[in-house]
Design a protein around this motif. Structure first.
Motif, PDB file in Angstrom:
ATOM      1  N   LEU A  84      43.806  76.995  18.956  1.00  0.00           N
ATOM      2  CA  LEU A  84      45.526  76.911  19.685  1.00  0.00           C
ATOM      3  C   LEU A  84      45.381  77.016  21.189  1.00  0.00           C
ATOM      4  CD1 LEU A  84      48.595  77.683  19.908  1.00  0.00           C
ATOM      5  CD2 LEU A  84      48.008  80.244  19.703  1.00  0.00           C
ATOM      6  N   GLN A  85      44.240  77.582  21.655  1.00  0.00           N
ATOM      7  CA  GLN A  85      44.081  77.790  23.083  1.00  0.00           C
ATOM      8  C   GLN A  85      43.387  76.628  23.567  1.00  0.00           C
ATOM      9  OE1 GLN A  85      44.574  80.630  24.594  1.00  0.00           O
ATOM     10  NE2 GLN A  85      45.336  81.418  23.003  1.00  0.00           N
ATOM     11  N   VAL A  86      42.664  75.926  22.692  1.00  0.00           N
ATOM     12  CA  VAL A  86      42.132  74.627  23.384  1.00  0.00           C
ATOM     13  C   VAL A  86      43.457  73.426  23.482  1.00  0.00           C
ATOM     14  CG1 VAL A  86      40.674  72.388  22.518  1.00  0.00           C
ATOM     15  CG2 VAL A  86      39.829  74.752  22.238  1.00  0.00           C
ATOM     16  N   CYS A  87      44.235  73.504  22.419  1.00  0.00           N
ATOM     17  CA  CYS A  87      45.550  72.689  22.372  1.00  0.00           C
ATOM     18  C   CYS A  87      46.205  73.086  23.544  1.00  0.00           C
ATOM     19  CB  CYS A  87      46.460  72.841  21.193  1.00  0.00           C
ATOM     20  SG  CYS A  87      45.745  72.282  19.761  1.00  0.00           S
ATOM     21  N   GLU A  88      46.594  74.317  24.023  1.00  0.00           N
ATOM     22  CA  GLU A  88      47.271  74.714  25.421  1.00  0.00           C
ATOM     23  C   GLU A  88      46.613  74.292  26.476  1.00  0.00           C
ATOM     24  OE1 GLU A  88      47.814  78.679  25.474  1.00  0.00           O
ATOM     25  OE2 GLU A  88      49.256  78.822  24.039  1.00  0.00           O
ATOM     26  N   GLY A  89      45.264  74.070  26.493  1.00  0.00           N
ATOM     27  CA  GLY A  89      44.514  73.541  27.739  1.00  0.00           C
ATOM     28  C   GLY A  89      44.594  71.939  27.918  1.00  0.00           C
ATOM     29  N   ILE A  90      44.808  71.335  26.780  1.00  0.00           N
ATOM     30  CA  ILE A  90      44.871  69.888  26.714  1.00  0.00           C
ATOM     31  C   ILE A  90      46.193  69.387  27.406  1.00  0.00           C
ATOM     32  CG2 ILE A  90      45.352  67.952  25.143  1.00  0.00           C
ATOM     33  CD1 ILE A  90      43.230  69.124  23.321  1.00  0.00           C
ATOM     34  N   VAL A  91      47.397  70.426  27.021  1.00  0.00           N
ATOM     35  CA  VAL A  91      48.686  70.042  27.601  1.00  0.00           C
ATOM     36  C   VAL A  91      48.721  70.529  29.084  1.00  0.00           C
ATOM     37  CG1 VAL A  91      49.964  70.174  25.376  1.00  0.00           C
ATOM     38  CG2 VAL A  91      49.584  72.271  26.657  1.00  0.00           C
ATOM     39  N   ARG A  92      47.945  71.511  29.500  1.00  0.00           N
ATOM     40  CA  ARG A  92      47.920  71.825  30.862  1.00  0.00           C
ATOM     41  C   ARG A  92      47.238  70.612  31.514  1.00  0.00           C
ATOM     42  NH1 ARG A  92      45.709  77.007  29.528  1.00  0.00           N
ATOM     43  NH2 ARG A  92      43.643  76.277  30.365  1.00  0.00           N
ATOM     44  N   GLY A  93      46.203  70.154  31.014  1.00  0.00           N
ATOM     45  CA  GLY A  93      45.527  68.887  31.793  1.00  0.00           C
ATOM     46  C   GLY A  93      46.188  67.703  31.835  1.00  0.00           C
ATOM     47  N   THR A  94      47.377  67.589  30.978  1.00  0.00           N
ATOM     48  CA  THR A  94      48.291  66.414  31.309  1.00  0.00           C
ATOM     49  C   THR A  94      49.308  66.694  32.061  1.00  0.00           C
ATOM     50  OG1 THR A  94      49.465  67.142  29.135  1.00  0.00           O
ATOM     51  CG2 THR A  94      47.847  65.594  28.730  1.00  0.00           C
ATOM     52  N   ALA A  95      49.315  67.981  32.601  1.00  0.00           N
ATOM     53  CA  ALA A  95      50.446  68.525  33.401  1.00  0.00           C
ATOM     54  C   ALA A  95      51.905  68.462  32.551  1.00  0.00           C
ATOM     55  CB  ALA A  95      50.725  67.551  34.561  1.00  0.00           C
ATOM     56  N   ARG A  96      51.860  69.040  31.652  1.00  0.00           N
ATOM     57  CA  ARG A  96      53.105  69.121  30.841  1.00  0.00           C
ATOM     58  C   ARG A  96      52.835  70.607  30.043  1.00  0.00           C
ATOM     59  NH1 ARG A  96      53.602  64.183  26.752  1.00  0.00           N
ATOM     60  NH2 ARG A  96      55.718  64.939  26.695  1.00  0.00           N
ATOM     61  N   PRO A  97      52.894  71.320  30.881  1.00  0.00           N
ATOM     62  CA  PRO A  97      52.827  72.774  30.294  1.00  0.00           C
ATOM     63  C   PRO A  97      54.096  73.265  29.661  1.00  0.00           C
ATOM     64  CG  PRO A  97      53.449  72.826  32.930  1.00  0.00           C
ATOM     65  CD  PRO A  97      53.084  71.210  32.543  1.00  0.00           C
ATOM     66  N   LYS A  98      55.284  72.564  29.883  1.00  0.00           N
ATOM     67  CA  LYS A  98      56.465  72.827  28.930  1.00  0.00           C
ATOM     68  C   LYS A  98      56.212  72.716  27.457  1.00  0.00           C
ATOM     69  CE  LYS A  98      59.910  71.299  32.163  1.00  0.00           C
ATOM     70  NZ  LYS A  98      61.123  70.521  32.485  1.00  0.00           N
ATOM     71  N   LEU A  99      55.114  71.952  26.950  1.00  0.00           N
ATOM     72  CA  LEU A  99      54.818  71.755  25.495  1.00  0.00           C
ATOM     73  C   LEU A  99      54.521  73.155  25.170  1.00  0.00           C
ATOM     74  CD1 LEU A  99      53.210  68.314  25.457  1.00  0.00           C
ATOM     75  CD2 LEU A  99      55.705  68.985  25.038  1.00  0.00           C
ATOM     76  N   GLY A 100      53.497  73.714  26.014  1.00  0.00           N
ATOM     77  CA  GLY A 100      53.058  75.158  25.599  1.00  0.00           C
ATOM     78  C   GLY A 100      53.949  76.347  25.562  1.00  0.00           C
ATOM     79  N   PHE A 101      54.985  76.102  26.444  1.00  0.00           N
ATOM     80  CA  PHE A 101      56.006  77.223  26.757  1.00  0.00           C
ATOM     81  C   PHE A 101      56.838  76.935  25.430  1.00  0.00           C
ATOM     82  CE2 PHE A 101      60.597  77.493  27.620  1.00  0.00           C
ATOM     83  CZ  PHE A 101      60.746  78.739  27.857  1.00  0.00           C
ATOM     84  N   TYR A 102      57.188  75.934  24.912  1.00  0.00           N
ATOM     85  CA  TYR A 102      57.937  75.679  23.594  1.00  0.00           C
ATOM     86  C   TYR A 102      57.173  76.074  22.514  1.00  0.00           C
ATOM     87  CZ  TYR A 102      60.686  72.369  26.708  1.00  0.00           C
ATOM     88  OH  TYR A 102      61.522  71.729  27.500  1.00  0.00           O
ATOM     89  N   ALA A 103      56.119  76.081  22.420  1.00  0.00           N
ATOM     90  CA  ALA A 103      55.473  76.407  21.246  1.00  0.00           C
ATOM     91  C   ALA A 103      55.181  77.723  21.209  1.00  0.00           C
ATOM     92  CB  ALA A 103      53.841  75.901  20.825  1.00  0.00           C
TER      93      ALA A 103
END
Length: 487
Positions: free
Chosen positions: A389-408
């Motif tokens: 889960l933490q790794v997936c959040e790092g991936i979406v941060r790297g793409t500059a799409r932190p909203k995906l982590g927020f929704y999850a």
């Protein structure tokens, strides 16, 4: 020049695809090892210091442990999670800027982040001064609330220190400069124990434990600031660029990412702390809060590895996207998720193996130690899913799409984990076991959502977006040699 040709090196068709795949994985693992190893030591020092602080609180008695643990919870909920979350917005900007060799954007982002965090400390300061009244209104015991306020009042200087510490760490980490940060953090950890002993020997008690936190942080900030200054002065041609050239468009880019980044980080941190507040409403709250604090400390210790893996994934993805290599960014993301799943199993095994001795490291109370041993079994199962889960959040941060982590996080933790944990704990009378079971189910749901989001990412489009994010009013020129240096 056709930049699409710079995306990836040509494939030699004479080679068999299994060999290519193995070489690709081994090469990526080697790159990630160089980033993750110092990050792991870095985060381990910070979480070890937190564990040491809890241990000193435990030696002061049950009231100090409960009050100090609750204060640490509130400092995370209302203070450090906010500052950390705002600073996370630096990762995609600085990571992609470094990949694009846009040093001007790197410099100005560091100054903007420090300024933003300093301004953000003002409302937090006011809140901490009145924290005892808030806690009593939330149903916490009066004596525990007063102890928590005493701790937070002596922790206030750490807010200002943290406003410099977070941006300096992120600025260096996004450039894969982690060894100096690791050394400075380790030095601060070495000083933390004697500082605690010195202050406690002078009768400072709970106040001394809080003061030791910001004193050790101050040492680290001074060392990092000196290192960054020396390093930048040694650069030729780029060290003077952009530091004080912030424009409205630069602030818009940063603030646009700050909101979802801050919310994502805060929602995750707050979930842990809300669990602590729920424990404070259970029968025998002093024991329940103490047990949960020690159990979560074990998760915090493993979180150093989770955070290192997540930051590494964010750095790799953002650097590759900034360098206009979407295929490599995609490959790095896939390999990072595999690494996260593997270490999830390792982390769970370590937690199960250590459950018999973990509680005794923090308290002499046999009942608390027995309860810690039981609850760690549930938390070990959480770690199986928490690592990826933490790794997936790092991936979406790297793409500059932190909203995906927020929704999850909002869906998995707040719409599922916390309500379900409360029902299991209070309605079905499962106590702490119910709270942790709800947290387990929420973690699984959050991971599933992020995996779906990542599978739907168009990496070519993300590379184009990275070019837009790292652009300035002046055209950024990236030549063939720059890409070779980044490989």
């Amino acid at each position: 020049m056709d930049e699409s040709k710079l995306d990836d090196p040509p494939v030699h068709h004479t080679q068999k695809w299994p060999i290519n795949l193995i070489n690709l994985i081994l090469g990526e693992l080697k790159v990630q090892r160089g980033i993750t190893a110092p990050l792991l030591v870095l985060y381990a020092t910070w979480y070890t210091r937190y564990i040491i602080t809890t241990a000193f609180l435990g030696r002061l008695g049950q009231l100090s442990l409960a009050g100090g643990a609750l204060a640490a919870t509130l400092s995370n909920v209302t203070g450090f999670s906010v500052l950390e979350g705002l600073c996370v917005a630096m990762e995609p900007i600085c990571g992609q800027a470094f990949g694009a060799r846009n040093y001007k954007l790197l410099h100005k982002t560091l100054i903007m982040a420090i300024t933003l965090l300093l301004v953000s400390t003002l409302p937090i300061l006011f809140l901490w001064i009145n924290v005892d009244k808030i806690l009593i209104q939330l149903g916490q015991e009066h004596d525990i609330s007063l102890e928590a306020k005493k701790y937070l009042l002596h922790l206030l200087p750490d807010l200002v220190i943290y406003a410099f510490l977070c941006p300096l760490k992120s600025y260096l980490s996004c450039q894969s400069i982690n060894v100096p940060v690791m050394i400075c953090s380790a030095f601060g950890l070495v000083l933390h124990v004697p500082i605690n002993i010195l202050l406690l020997s002078r009768g400072r008690g709970l106040e001394g434990v809080a003061m030791a936190v910001w004193i050790s942080d101050l040492v680290v900030v001074i060392l990092l600031a000196v290192y960054v200054l020396i390093r930048e002065l040694r650069k030729e041609g780029t060290w003077e660029e952009g530091w004080w050239e912030q424009g409205l468009h630069d602030w818009k880019k940063l603030l646009k990412l700050c909101g979802p980044c801050c919310l994502t980080t805060c929602l995750e941190w707050w979930c842990y702390e809300i669990l602590m507040l729920l424990a404070g409403r259970l029968p025998n709250p002093k024991q329940s809060v103490g047990v949960l604090a020690i159990v979560i400390d074990c998760d915090y210790f493993l979180y150093s590895l989770m955070n290192a893996l997540a930051t590494c994934a964010s750095i790799r993805v953002s650097n590759e996207l900034g360098a206009n290599r979407p295929n490599r960014a995609h490959q790095s993301a896939n390999i990072s998720m595999g690494i996260g799943a593997f270490f999830g199993l390792i982390g769970a095994s370590v937690m199960v193996a250590a459950r018999g001795v973990w509680g005794r490291l923090f308290t002499h109370d046999k009942q608390i130690a027995r309860n810690v041993k039981k609850r760690l079994l549930i938390l070990a199962l959480v770690e199986v899913f928490n690592f990826p889960l933490q790794v997936c959040e790092g991936i979406v941060r790297g793409t500059a799409r932190p909203k995906l982590g927020f929704y999850a996080n909002m869906t998995g933790f707040y719409l599922l984990a916390i309500p379900l944990g409360a029902v299991l704990a209070f309605k079905l009378h499962l106590g702490l076991a119910g709270i942790l079971t709800g947290f387990l189910i929420g973690t699984i749901s959050c991971l599933f959502m992020l995996l779906v989001f990542i599978m739907r990412i168009n990496w070519d489009e993300e590379a184009i977006k990275a070019r837009t994010l790292t652009s300035t009013t002046e055209k950024v020129v990236i030549d063939q040699e720059d890409f070779k240096n980044l490989a």
